[in-house]
Write a protein that holds these residues in place. Structure first.
Motif, PDB file in Angstrom:
ATOM      1  N   GLN A  51       0.893  -1.195  -0.144  1.00  0.00           N
ATOM      2  CA  GLN A  51       0.016   0.088  -0.250  1.00  0.00           C
ATOM      3  C   GLN A  51       0.885   1.313  -0.019  1.00  0.00           C
ATOM      4  O   GLN A  51       0.561   2.287  -0.675  1.00  0.00           O
ATOM      5  CB  GLN A  51      -0.941  -0.101   1.259  1.00  0.00           C
ATOM      6  N   HIS A  52       1.888   1.187   0.771  1.00  0.00           N
ATOM      7  CA  HIS A  52       2.905   2.384   0.593  1.00  0.00           C
ATOM      8  C   HIS A  52       3.463   2.647  -0.644  1.00  0.00           C
ATOM      9  O   HIS A  52       3.354   3.773  -1.189  1.00  0.00           O
ATOM     10  CB  HIS A  52       4.002   2.109   1.668  1.00  0.00           C
ATOM     11  N   ASP A  53       3.771   1.449  -1.249  1.00  0.00           N
ATOM     12  CA  ASP A  53       4.314   1.842  -2.899  1.00  0.00           C
ATOM     13  C   ASP A  53       3.202   2.331  -3.539  1.00  0.00           C
ATOM     14  O   ASP A  53       3.506   3.361  -4.253  1.00  0.00           O
ATOM     15  CB  ASP A  53       4.645   0.456  -3.169  1.00  0.00           C
ATOM     16  N   ILE A  54       1.995   2.097  -3.460  1.00  0.00           N
ATOM     17  CA  ILE A  54       0.729   2.673  -4.041  1.00  0.00           C
ATOM     18  C   ILE A  54       0.806   4.067  -3.905  1.00  0.00           C
ATOM     19  O   ILE A  54       0.527   4.823  -4.668  1.00  0.00           O
ATOM     20  CB  ILE A  54      -0.540   1.840  -3.800  1.00  0.00           C
ATOM     21  N   ASP A  55       0.878   4.401  -2.530  1.00  0.00           N
ATOM     22  CA  ASP A  55       0.662   5.705  -2.078  1.00  0.00           C
ATOM     23  C   ASP A  55       1.696   6.557  -2.715  1.00  0.00           C
ATOM     24  O   ASP A  55       1.660   7.959  -2.809  1.00  0.00           O
ATOM     25  CB  ASP A  55       0.693   5.663  -0.791  1.00  0.00           C
ATOM     26  N   ALA A  56       3.026   5.882  -2.983  1.00  0.00           N
ATOM     27  CA  ALA A  56       4.044   6.866  -3.459  1.00  0.00           C
ATOM     28  C   ALA A  56       4.118   6.950  -4.825  1.00  0.00           C
ATOM     29  O   ALA A  56       4.940   7.401  -5.528  1.00  0.00           O
ATOM     30  CB  ALA A  56       5.431   6.169  -2.986  1.00  0.00           C
ATOM     31  N   GLY A  57       2.939   6.382  -5.599  1.00  0.00           N
ATOM     32  CA  GLY A  57       3.039   6.337  -7.049  1.00  0.00           C
ATOM     33  C   GLY A  57       3.474   5.434  -7.624  1.00  0.00           C
ATOM     34  O   GLY A  57       3.476   5.356  -9.001  1.00  0.00           O
ATOM     35  N   VAL A  58       3.739   4.127  -7.304  1.00  0.00           N
ATOM     36  CA  VAL A  58       4.105   3.140  -7.844  1.00  0.00           C
ATOM     37  C   VAL A  58       2.630   2.307  -8.195  1.00  0.00           C
ATOM     38  O   VAL A  58       1.947   2.110  -7.565  1.00  0.00           O
ATOM     39  CB  VAL A  58       5.008   2.195  -7.215  1.00  0.00           C
ATOM     40  N   THR A  59       2.701   2.029  -9.541  1.00  0.00           N
ATOM     41  CA  THR A  59       1.275   1.340 -10.129  1.00  0.00           C
ATOM     42  C   THR A  59       1.606  -0.135 -10.478  1.00  0.00           C
ATOM     43  O   THR A  59       0.720  -0.916 -10.529  1.00  0.00           O
ATOM     44  CB  THR A  59       0.941   2.134 -11.382  1.00  0.00           C
ATOM     45  N   ASN A  60       2.670  -0.383 -10.570  1.00  0.00           N
ATOM     46  CA  ASN A  60       3.096  -1.998 -10.695  1.00  0.00           C
ATOM     47  C   ASN A  60       4.529  -2.303 -10.550  1.00  0.00           C
ATOM     48  O   ASN A  60       5.520  -1.398 -10.876  1.00  0.00           O
ATOM     49  CB  ASN A  60       2.719  -2.351 -12.283  1.00  0.00           C
ATOM     50  N   ILE A  61       4.739  -3.363 -10.008  1.00  0.00           N
ATOM     51  CA  ILE A  61       6.131  -3.990  -9.662  1.00  0.00           C
ATOM     52  C   ILE A  61       6.301  -5.308 -10.176  1.00  0.00           C
ATOM     53  O   ILE A  61       5.409  -6.195  -9.757  1.00  0.00           O
ATOM     54  CB  ILE A  61       6.682  -3.874  -8.101  1.00  0.00           C
ATOM     55  N   GLU A  62       7.188  -5.745 -11.138  1.00  0.00           N
ATOM     56  CA  GLU A  62       7.636  -7.078 -11.300  1.00  0.00           C
ATOM     57  C   GLU A  62       9.157  -7.562 -11.230  1.00  0.00           C
ATOM     58  O   GLU A  62       9.723  -6.455 -11.506  1.00  0.00           O
ATOM     59  CB  GLU A  62       7.527  -7.136 -12.762  1.00  0.00           C
ATOM     60  N   ILE A  63       9.369  -8.298 -10.378  1.00  0.00           N
ATOM     61  CA  ILE A  63      10.792  -8.723 -10.065  1.00  0.00           C
ATOM     62  C   ILE A  63      10.983 -10.151 -10.711  1.00  0.00           C
ATOM     63  O   ILE A  63      10.059 -11.175 -10.611  1.00  0.00           O
ATOM     64  CB  ILE A  63      10.959  -8.765  -8.651  1.00  0.00           C
ATOM     65  N   PHE A  64      11.890 -10.412 -11.481  1.00  0.00           N
ATOM     66  CA  PHE A  64      12.447 -11.315 -12.091  1.00  0.00           C
ATOM     67  C   PHE A  64      13.706 -11.862 -11.660  1.00  0.00           C
ATOM     68  O   PHE A  64      14.737 -11.178 -11.014  1.00  0.00           O
ATOM     69  CB  PHE A  64      12.508 -11.306 -13.564  1.00  0.00           C
ATOM     70  N   ARG A  65      14.096 -13.072 -11.588  1.00  0.00           N
ATOM     71  CA  ARG A  65      15.483 -13.698 -11.130  1.00  0.00           C
ATOM     72  C   ARG A  65      15.986 -14.855 -11.988  1.00  0.00           C
ATOM     73  O   ARG A  65      15.289 -15.872 -12.522  1.00  0.00           O
ATOM     74  CB  ARG A  65      15.203 -14.418  -9.650  1.00  0.00           C
ATOM     75  N   THR A  66      17.408 -14.735 -12.294  1.00  0.00           N
ATOM     76  CA  THR A  66      18.142 -15.858 -12.766  1.00  0.00           C
ATOM     77  C   THR A  66      19.475 -16.063 -11.941  1.00  0.00           C
ATOM     78  O   THR A  66      20.117 -14.958 -11.479  1.00  0.00           O
ATOM     79  CB  THR A  66      18.698 -15.388 -14.251  1.00  0.00           C
ATOM     80  N   GLY A  67      19.348 -17.150 -11.410  1.00  0.00           N
ATOM     81  CA  GLY A  67      20.669 -17.351 -10.617  1.00  0.00           C
ATOM     82  C   GLY A  67      20.343 -16.346  -9.370  1.00  0.00           C
ATOM     83  O   GLY A  67      19.174 -16.532  -8.504  1.00  0.00           O
ATOM     84  N   ASN A  68      21.201 -15.765  -8.921  1.00  0.00           N
ATOM     85  CA  ASN A  68      21.116 -14.731  -7.586  1.00  0.00           C
ATOM     86  C   ASN A  68      20.912 -13.353  -8.122  1.00  0.00           C
ATOM     87  O   ASN A  68      20.834 -12.318  -7.443  1.00  0.00           O
ATOM     88  CB  ASN A  68      22.377 -14.841  -6.640  1.00  0.00           C
ATOM     89  N   PHE A  91      16.242  -8.636 -11.417  1.00  0.00           N
ATOM     90  CA  PHE A  91      15.651  -7.510 -12.420  1.00  0.00           C
ATOM     91  C   PHE A  91      14.238  -7.067 -11.973  1.00  0.00           C
ATOM     92  O   PHE A  91      13.392  -7.876 -12.172  1.00  0.00           O
ATOM     93  CB  PHE A  91      15.621  -8.118 -13.780  1.00  0.00           C
ATOM     94  N   MET A  92      14.060  -5.845 -11.668  1.00  0.00           N
ATOM     95  CA  MET A  92      12.881  -5.287 -11.560  1.00  0.00           C
ATOM     96  C   MET A  92      12.177  -4.257 -12.563  1.00  0.00           C
ATOM     97  O   MET A  92      13.202  -3.331 -12.788  1.00  0.00           O
ATOM     98  CB  MET A  92      12.928  -4.530  -9.945  1.00  0.00           C
ATOM     99  N   ILE A  93      10.923  -4.331 -12.715  1.00  0.00           N
ATOM    100  CA  ILE A  93      10.611  -3.467 -13.846  1.00  0.00           C
ATOM    101  C   ILE A  93       9.541  -2.535 -12.717  1.00  0.00           C
ATOM    102  O   ILE A  93       8.554  -3.329 -12.016  1.00  0.00           O
ATOM    103  CB  ILE A  93       9.652  -4.162 -14.773  1.00  0.00           C
ATOM    104  N   LEU A  94       9.733  -1.520 -12.699  1.00  0.00           N
ATOM    105  CA  LEU A  94       8.879  -0.619 -11.800  1.00  0.00           C
ATOM    106  C   LEU A  94       8.212   0.431 -12.742  1.00  0.00           C
ATOM    107  O   LEU A  94       8.686   1.278 -13.236  1.00  0.00           O
ATOM    108  CB  LEU A  94       9.956   0.082 -10.709  1.00  0.00           C
TER     109      LEU A  94
END
Length: 111
Positions: A35-52, A55-58
Motif C-alpha cells: 500500500q505504501h508503494d501505491i501511495d508513493a505513485g508506484v502502479t506496478n512492480i515485477e521482479i524476475f530472477r536468474t541465479g542470484n 531484475f525489477m520493472i517499476l
C-alpha cells in the motif's frame, strides 16, 4: 506512466533465495508495504530472477521520483523494518555505492 528497470543481487545461498521468494509470493508481501508503494505513485512492480541476479520493472505515475519515494519511505517505520529484513537476503552489486540496493539500469536497446 514511467517505467524503470533496476537490478540487485541476492546472497547466493539456495535456502535464502527460496525464503526471499516466499516473501514475494502472491499474497505474501506485507500489505502495509504494498500500500505504501501505491501511495508513493508506484502502479506496478515485477521482479524476475536468474541465479542470484534480480531484475525489477517499476511502473509509476508521472509525478513519481526516486527522491520523493526515499523521503516518503523515511517516514514509515514499517518500510524500514521490511528493508532491514530484505537486506538479509540481498547484496549490493559490485558497482553499487555504499548502502545502495536496487541500481537503476540504462536502456541500451529498443526495437
Amino acid at each position: 506512466m514511467q517505467r524503470f528497470c533496476l537490478a540487485l543481487d541476492l546472497v547466493d545461498h539456495p535456502e535464502l533465495i527460496q525464503e526471499y521468494e516466499q516473501y514475494h509470493a502472491p499474497g505474501s508481501a506485507w500489505p502495509e508495504v504494498t500500500q505504501h508503494d501505491i501511495d508513493a505513485g508506484v502502479t506496478n512492480i515485477e521482479i524476475f530472477r536468474t541465479g542470484n541476479r534480480m531484475f525489477m520493472i517499476l511502473e509509476t505515475d508521472d509525478a513519481f521520483t526516486f527522491e520523493k519515494k526515499a523521503a516518503f519511505d523515511a517516514t514509515n517505520p514499517k518500510i524500514a523494518a521490511w528493508e532491514e529484513l530484505m537486506w538479509k537476503f540481498q547484496q549490493p552489486l559490485p558497482w553499487a555505492k555504499l548502502g545502495q540496493k536496487w541500481i537503476l539500469m540504462d536502456r541500451i536497446f529498443k526495437s
